[in-house]
Design an enzyme around this catalytic site. Structure first.
Site, PDB file in Angstrom:
ATOM      1  N   ASP A  43       6.497   2.362  -4.027  1.00 53.04           N
ATOM      2  CA  ASP A  43       7.783   2.857  -4.502  1.00 53.04           C
ATOM      3  C   ASP A  43       8.841   1.764  -4.458  1.00 53.04           C
ATOM      4  OD1 ASP A  43       6.793   5.290  -5.006  1.00 53.04           O
ATOM      5  OD2 ASP A  43       7.617   6.292  -3.242  1.00 53.04           O
ATOM      6  N   LYS A  65      10.915   4.885  -9.123  1.00 52.84           N
ATOM      7  CA  LYS A  65      11.718   5.880  -8.423  1.00 52.84           C
ATOM      8  C   LYS A  65      13.090   5.361  -8.018  1.00 52.84           C
ATOM      9  CE  LYS A  65       8.510   9.328  -7.000  1.00 52.84           C
ATOM     10  NZ  LYS A  65       7.819   9.997  -5.920  1.00 52.84           N
ATOM     11  N   MET A 179      19.604  10.769   0.276  1.00 52.17           N
ATOM     12  CA  MET A 179      19.756  10.754  -1.196  1.00 52.17           C
ATOM     13  C   MET A 179      21.158  11.155  -1.633  1.00 52.17           C
ATOM     14  SD  MET A 179      16.052  12.138  -2.410  1.00 52.17           S
ATOM     15  CE  MET A 179      15.720  13.441  -1.247  1.00 52.17           C
TER      16      MET A 179
END
Ligand code: SAH
Length: 526
Positions: A43, A65, A179
Site C-alpha cells: 500500500d 490507496k 483518516m
C-alpha cells in the site's frame, strides 16, 4: 474461520502489518516474511525503506490507496493475491500499521479463504497508538483515561456517518480518529454536539514516526482550524481527550543525542541503510539521498585476468580499499565458479574494519588493517618487499596508494573492479529541503560522494546546515567544494561517522524547528 488446507505445492499469502512508517517499528516476524517473499503487494503508506528488505528479485505490486485514488480496486487486489499464490509464490500483502485495523485485511482473508489459499496474519504496530505515542501522548493514563475508541473520521459526514454512535463516543475517555483529516471539523463538531466539552485537549499527529512528522495541538473546539492553519496533510491521526495534554509533559523527553535532528545520508542505496540505522537509533530523522551508485566495470577482461593470475599464485598481496570492491570482486569470483580458495597463500590488506568484515564473511582474514582507515595509512603500513601486489579499486581514486606500494619495492597491478557514477538527479523534495536549510546535518562517507552530491545540488547549502565527514580525505573534498566541515570522524567507520554527526549537530545554534508543534510549550518533536 479456519482456512482450508491448500495443496502443498501452492503458494500462500502473509498479511504483514508494516507499522506506522519508521522501519524500526516493523516486527521481526514481518521482516522475516518480507525477506523470503517472492512477491509483495503493498500500500501507499508503506515506507520505501521497508521495501528495501525485499530480495532484489521479488515481484513488487503497488496497490495504491491514496485518499480517493486507488491504484487498484479491492477486488483486483484480491484477484492478484490469489493469482500470485496459485503461481506457487510466497506472497506478502504489506499494509500500513496493523492489517486488521481499517486495513481491509479481513476482506482479503475472506477472499483467500474462499479461494482455498493458505494465509497467515502478522500484526503490526498501529498508527492509532504509535502515532499519538510518537508525539508524547499515551492513549490511556492512570486516573485520566481508562478507555480508548478508534474511529474513522471518514464516517463523520455523509451516509455512513449514521453508523457511528457519537453519543457513546463522547463518553469514551480517549477518541482516536483515523483518516479524513479534511473531515476533522465534522468529527469534532459531532463530538461536541454529543456533549464533549469544547475545551477537551486534542492533538493531530501527521506522518507519525516518519522524518516529516508534525504535531499540532489545540482543543476539541480549535483543533480542526489549527490543523488547517498548520497545513496538516494525510496521513494523520487525531487524538481527543485529556491525555493529549500530556504531550507537554512527555513530548520533550527524548534525550537521544540526535532526537529532532534531521540527517542526510548520501551513500549508495545499498550502503545507506547501515548508517541510517545507526543514526535512527540515536534519534535522528534520516533522509536518504544516494548521490552515487556502484557499477561493475565496462568489461570483465582485466578483472578476469587478475583473478586467473591470483589463482595461479602470481600475487603476494591483494589490497581492497572498500567493501564495494570486496563484494564485486567476490561476485565475479562466484560467476567464474571460484571462491576464497583462489586466494591460496596470498596475503590480504583491507583499508578498514568495515572492508575487513566483508572479507571475513567471504572466509578471508585480512592480515593488514591500518590503525587509521585511509588509503594513505594502507601505504604507510604496507611492508617493503619485491613481489607482486593486486590492488582492487574503483575507477576513481587518487594514484597515491600505487605510488606508495611501488616505492616500497613491489610491482603493483591496479585493477578497476567497480565504477562509481553520480546518480541522475536528487529527489526534488530532498533538494528543496537542503536548500531551504531544512536538513540539519549532511553526512559524507567518501570524497566521491561529496563531489557527486554538490554537483547534483547545484548550489551551496545555507550556513545553518552542518557537515560531518568520515575522515580527513572526505573532509578535504568537502572543503574543496566550499562546504564548511563541522566534524570529522576520529575512527573512519560508520559508527565513527555517526559520532561525528552527533558532534556536528551539537555545534552552534540548532535550527529553529519550524515544522514542530505549535504548542505554547516548545516541546521537542517525538
Ligand atoms: N491499518 C492502519 C490504518 C489504515 S487507515 C494502522 O493500523 O495504522 C489509514 C489511516 O491511518 C490514515 O488516514 C491515518 O489516519 C492513519 N495513519 C497511518 N499511518 C500514519 C502515520 N504514519 N501517521 C499518522 N497517521 C497515520
Amino acid at each position: 474461520m479456519t482456512p482450508r488446507r491448500a495443496p502443498a505445492s501452492a503458494g500462500s499469502v502473509t498479511l504483514v502489518g508494516a507499522g506506522p512508517g519508521d522501519p524500526g517499528l516493523l516486527t521481526l516476524r514481518g521482516l522475516g516474511a518480507l525477506r523470503s517473499a517472492d512477491a509483495v503487494v503493498y500500500d501507499r503508506l508503506v515506507a520505501s525503506e521497508i521495501l528495501d528488505f525485499l530480495s532484489p528479485d521479488a515481484e513488487r505490486i503497488y496497490a495504491g490507496k491514496a485518499t480517493g485514488r486507488h491504484a487498484m480496486r479491492q477486488e483486483d487486489i484480491n484477484t492478484a493475491l490469489i493469482r500470485l499464490a496459485r503461481e506457487g509464490k510466497n506472497v506478502v500483502r504489506l499494509k500500513g500499521g496493523d492489517p486488521f485495523l481499517f486495513g481491509r485485511g479481513g476482506e482479503e482473508c475472506e477472499a483467500l479463504a474462499s479461494a482455498g489459499i493458505g494465509f497467515e496474519v502478522v500484526p503490526g504496530v498501529t498508527s492509532a497508538i504509535a502515532g499519538p505515542a510518537a508525539a508524547g501522548i499515551p492513549v490511556t493514563h492512570r486516573e485520566m483515561a481508562a478507555s480508548v475508541a478508534i474511529v474513522t473520521a471518514h464516517e463523520a459526514s455523509g451516509g455512513a456517518g449514521v453508523r457511528l454512535d457519537w453519543d457513546a463516543l463522547a463518553r469514551i475517555d480517549t477518541v482516536v480518529l483515523l483518516m479524513g483529516v479534511d473531515r476533522l471539523a465534522e468529527a469534532t463538531n459531532a463530538l461536541m454536539r454529543a456533549g464533549r466539552p469544547r475545551g477537551t485537549p486534542a492533538a493531530v499527529v501527521a506522518s507519525a514516526t516518519l522524518p516529516s512528522q508534525r504535531t499540532v495541538v489545540g482543543t476539541l473546539g480549535t483543533i480542526a482550524a489549527e490543523a488547517r492553519r498548520g497545513g496538516i496533510t494525510p496521513p494523520a491521526v487525531t487524538v481527543v481527550g485529556d491525555v493529549a495534554s500530556l504531550r507537554e509533559r512527555f513530548g520533550g523527553w527524548d534525550t537521544r543525542p540526535l532526537s529532532g535532528v534531521s540527517c542526510l545520508v548520501t551513500r549508495t542505496r545499498e550502503q545507506a541503510s547501515e548508517l541510517s540505522g545507526v543514526l535512527r537509533e540515536l534519534g535522528a530523522d534520516v533522509v536518504e539521498a544516494p548521490s552515487i551508485r556502484v557499477e561493475p566495470p565496462r568489461a570483465w577482461t582485466t578483472v578476469d585476468r587478475a583473478i586467473a593470475a591470483l589463482a595461479r599464485g602470481t600475487y603476494d598481496w591483494t589490497i581492497f580499499t572498500s567493501a564495494n570492491g570486496v563484494r564485486i570482486f567476490f561476485g565475479r569470483l562466484g560467476e567464474l565458479r571460484l571462491d576464497a580458495r583462489a586466494f591460496g597463500g596470498v596475503q590480504v590488506a583491507a583499508i578498514g574494519t568495515g572492508t575487513a568484515a566483508v572479507l571475513a564473511a567471504e572466509g578471508i582474514r585480512a592480515e593488514l588493517v591500518p590503525d587509521s582507515f585511509t588509503t594513505e595509512a594502507v601505504g604507510v603500513a604496507f611492508p617493503a618487499g619485491a613481489g607482486r601486489v593486486l590492488l582492487a579499486r574503483a575507477d576513481v581514486g587518487e594514484p597515491g596508494l600505487e605510488e606508495a606500494i611501488t616505492a616500497k619495492g613491489w610491482h603493483c597491478d591496479r585493477v578497476v573492479v567497480y565504477r562509481l557514477r553520480s546518480v541522475a538527479r536528487l529527489e526534488t523534495s530532498v533538494r528543496k529541503r537542503v536548500i531551504a536549510g531544512d536538513i540539519d546535518v549532511l553526512t559524507f562517507a567518501s570524497g566521491g560522494t561529496v563531489h557527486a552530491f554538490m554537483s547534483l545540488l547545484g548550489t551551496r547549502p545555507p550556513p545553518s546546515v552542518k557537515v560531518a565527514c568520515i575522515g580527513p580525505v572526505t573532509a578535504k573534498a568537502a572543503r574543496e567544494v566550499g562546504l564548511r566541515v563541522d566534524a570529522i570522524a576520529d575512527e573512519h567507520t560508520i559508527s565513527g561517522l555517526a559520532a561525528a554527526t552527533v558532534a556536528a549537530a551539537a555545534k552552534g545554534p540548532r535550527r529553529e524547528k519550524r515544522k514542530m508543534s505549535v504548542s505554547p510549550s516548545r516541546t521537542k518533536r517525538r
